[in-house]
Design a protein around this motif. Structure first.
Motif, short mmCIF file in Angstrom:
data_model
loop_
_atom_site.label_atom_id
_atom_site.label_comp_id
_atom_site.label_asym_id
_atom_site.label_seq_id
_atom_site.Cartn_x
_atom_site.Cartn_y
_atom_site.Cartn_z
N SER A 264 0.76 -1.29 -0.13
CA SER A 264 0.13 0.04 -0.01
C SER A 264 1.08 1.04 -0.24
CB SER A 264 -0.75 -0.01 1.40
OG SER A 264 -1.93 -0.66 1.46
N ARG A 265 0.36 2.00 -1.21
CA ARG A 265 0.96 3.77 -1.21
C ARG A 265 2.43 3.58 -0.63
NH1 ARG A 265 -2.24 8.59 -1.35
NH2 ARG A 265 -1.33 9.90 0.17
N MET A 266 2.77 3.26 -2.25
CA MET A 266 4.50 2.78 -2.09
C MET A 266 4.45 4.35 -3.15
SD MET A 266 5.21 -0.54 -4.32
CE MET A 266 3.46 -1.25 -4.90
N GLN A 267 6.01 4.54 -2.51
CA GLN A 267 5.35 6.18 -3.66
C GLN A 267 6.81 6.23 -4.74
OE1 GLN A 267 5.80 9.92 -0.62
NE2 GLN A 267 6.99 10.78 -1.57
N PHE A 268 6.66 6.88 -5.23
CA PHE A 268 7.83 7.10 -6.22
C PHE A 268 7.50 8.31 -7.22
CE2 PHE A 268 6.50 2.45 -6.63
CZ PHE A 268 6.82 1.91 -6.01
N PHE A 269 8.83 8.88 -7.57
CA PHE A 269 9.51 9.98 -8.98
C PHE A 269 8.68 9.52 -9.89
CE2 PHE A 269 10.24 14.28 -10.49
CZ PHE A 269 9.39 14.61 -9.96
N GLY A 270 7.94 10.35 -11.16
CA GLY A 270 7.52 10.34 -12.67
C GLY A 270 7.26 11.17 -13.35
N ASN A 271 7.33 10.54 -14.17
CA ASN A 271 6.79 11.76 -15.24
C ASN A 271 5.58 11.58 -16.50
OD1 ASN A 271 10.25 11.21 -14.84
ND2 ASN A 271 10.02 13.49 -15.95
N HIS A 272 4.90 11.54 -15.75
CA HIS A 272 3.51 10.98 -16.88
C HIS A 272 2.62 11.97 -16.19
CE1 HIS A 272 5.68 6.98 -15.41
NE2 HIS A 272 4.68 7.17 -14.41
#
Length: 121
Positions: free
Chosen positions: A7-15
């Protein structure tokens, strides 16, 4: 069916659809529910009898941070497909991708896409 939930894994993306989203990027949250039998690992207490959720985390991280998607629907689909393709013991997967701060001139608590995919027999 038994489940493993991340749950609520956090990532940084450019979507995103807008060029600024692709250039600047933003935080995304991902929830994954894996329908998988857990009786064997429950009895054996051995990591090789289950799905190592640390491996799942890094697989999802690789997908979210590895390429750019215009739609979070496509991102969710890719996550589901990769998890079903990588882990043969998963019968079903639910993926939620949360975009907490979409670039709209209105105030709300983000956008969530949720998909559910089952292994083809």
């Amino acid at each position: 069916m038994d489940k493993i939930k991340l749950s609520r894994m956090q990532f940084f993306g450019n979507h995103g659809v807008f060029a600024e989203e692709n250039k600047l990027g933003q935080r995304f949250y991902v929830d994954v529910e894996l329908a998988v039998p857990l009786d064997k690992p429950g009895l054996s207490d051995h990591i090789d009898d289950t799905i190592n959720y640390a491996h799942v985390f890094f697989k999802v991280k690789e997908i979210v941070e590895g390429r750019t998607y215009k739609l979070i629907e496509a991102l969710a689909e890719n996550i589901a497909s990769e998890l079903l393709g990588t882990y043969t013991s998963i019968h079903e997967v639910t993926v939620r991708v949360i975009k907490p701060h979409p670039p709209f001139p209105v105030v709300f608590d983000g956008v969530t896409v949720e998909i559910n995919r089952k292994r083809a027999n």
